[in-house]
Design an enzyme around this catalytic site. Sequence first.
Site, short mmCIF file in Angstrom:
data_model
loop_
_atom_site.label_atom_id
_atom_site.label_comp_id
_atom_site.label_asym_id
_atom_site.label_seq_id
_atom_site.Cartn_x
_atom_site.Cartn_y
_atom_site.Cartn_z
N HIS A 231 0.84 -1.21 0.00
CA HIS A 231 0.00 0.00 0.00
C HIS A 231 0.88 1.26 0.00
CE1 HIS A 231 -4.31 0.84 0.29
NE2 HIS A 231 -3.98 1.99 0.84
N TYR B 125 -14.35 -9.78 -6.42
CA TYR B 125 -12.97 -9.27 -6.50
C TYR B 125 -12.45 -8.89 -5.12
CZ TYR B 125 -9.43 -5.59 -7.25
OH TYR B 125 -8.32 -4.79 -7.20
N TYR B 126 -13.21 -8.08 -4.39
CA TYR B 126 -12.74 -7.62 -3.08
C TYR B 126 -12.69 -8.76 -2.07
CZ TYR B 126 -12.78 -2.71 -4.43
OH TYR B 126 -12.50 -1.51 -5.04
#
Length: 349
Positions: A274, A312-313
């Site tokens: 991230h 997806y998540y």
Amino acid sequence: MKTLLKKARELKNLKTREVAQLLGIDQALISKFESGSRKPTKDQVTKLAKLLEIDLETIMVSWLKEKIIHEIGQDEFALKALRAAEEEIKLNSILPVKKVSTLLQKILDEIDFIKSKLKTFSQIKTSSITQALEVEYTFCSNWMEGNTLSLEETDLVINEGQTISGKSMREHLEAINHQEAIEFIKNRIQNNEALLEKEIVSLHSIILRGILPKEAGQYRAVAITIKDKSFNPCDPAAIPQEVEALFNWYEGNKNKIHPIILAATVKERFLTIHPFINGNGKVSRLIMNSILLQHGYLVASIKADNDNRNLYYQALKGAITKENKDDFILFVAQIEKQSLEHYIETVSQ
């Protein structure tokens, strides 16, 4: 290590010649190991540990430490190199290359069979279809992040330079910037340029150009808190080393692992790091598709609907939190297969 070996031998009341006889090693070598004038091999260290009842981890750590110091201890860049090596070793332990499941292998084989058909179509016939798929990918990727431009509106903004009434300037820029990022990737692939840490920064700069100029191309300088407590992004100070280690891992494995697995793994690991305050999702999807395009596959676009977004998540969360990485790789394989099938069907009409 020399002290460790000598003390352990003396505690066992063994002479150097007795150790040499028991292990089949020259007595002079045993003496040199204990004086530090000669380093044993890894196999010799293992044998010595077993005979002298030395904890294997303790002696291996000591052996490796001395080996590292011997190689780079006096170099002016030694500490920096060690920190970079530490991150890469951590990454390799997190990203082991393992045998794929029967289901995933079946889909990968189907993908490669479909992909082989791409060579039968002329570039002239497929160029307009490829362009349309790229616009669709831009639309879908932006939709995932809340952009309200429709597919048709995205096409008008990108290809006709139109301004859509009622839509914000940010939404227009998101479409234009994303398409430019795709072109950036395609140009690098055409020039056979490697995917490196600095290219990731460039991609982020393109994505946020004119939108968040102070953040564009800048790693986050502060720690962030994610709502999901199971996800802990890395410390800001470690971001450059983590990203560099990730792409070193990619370079070392790009010809060893199936490109689908490679692309999905790099994307997931990138999100675990991230590195940016905003834009991580778009950049990670661009990286993933850059790897796929580099290996002759098509852009894998997540369809712009709630069901696909939720899948997806869900799969991504399982991979990031290390609960289940296989589901995310399988998800990426399935959307790549869908892209290939749609492409073949369209170009065959």
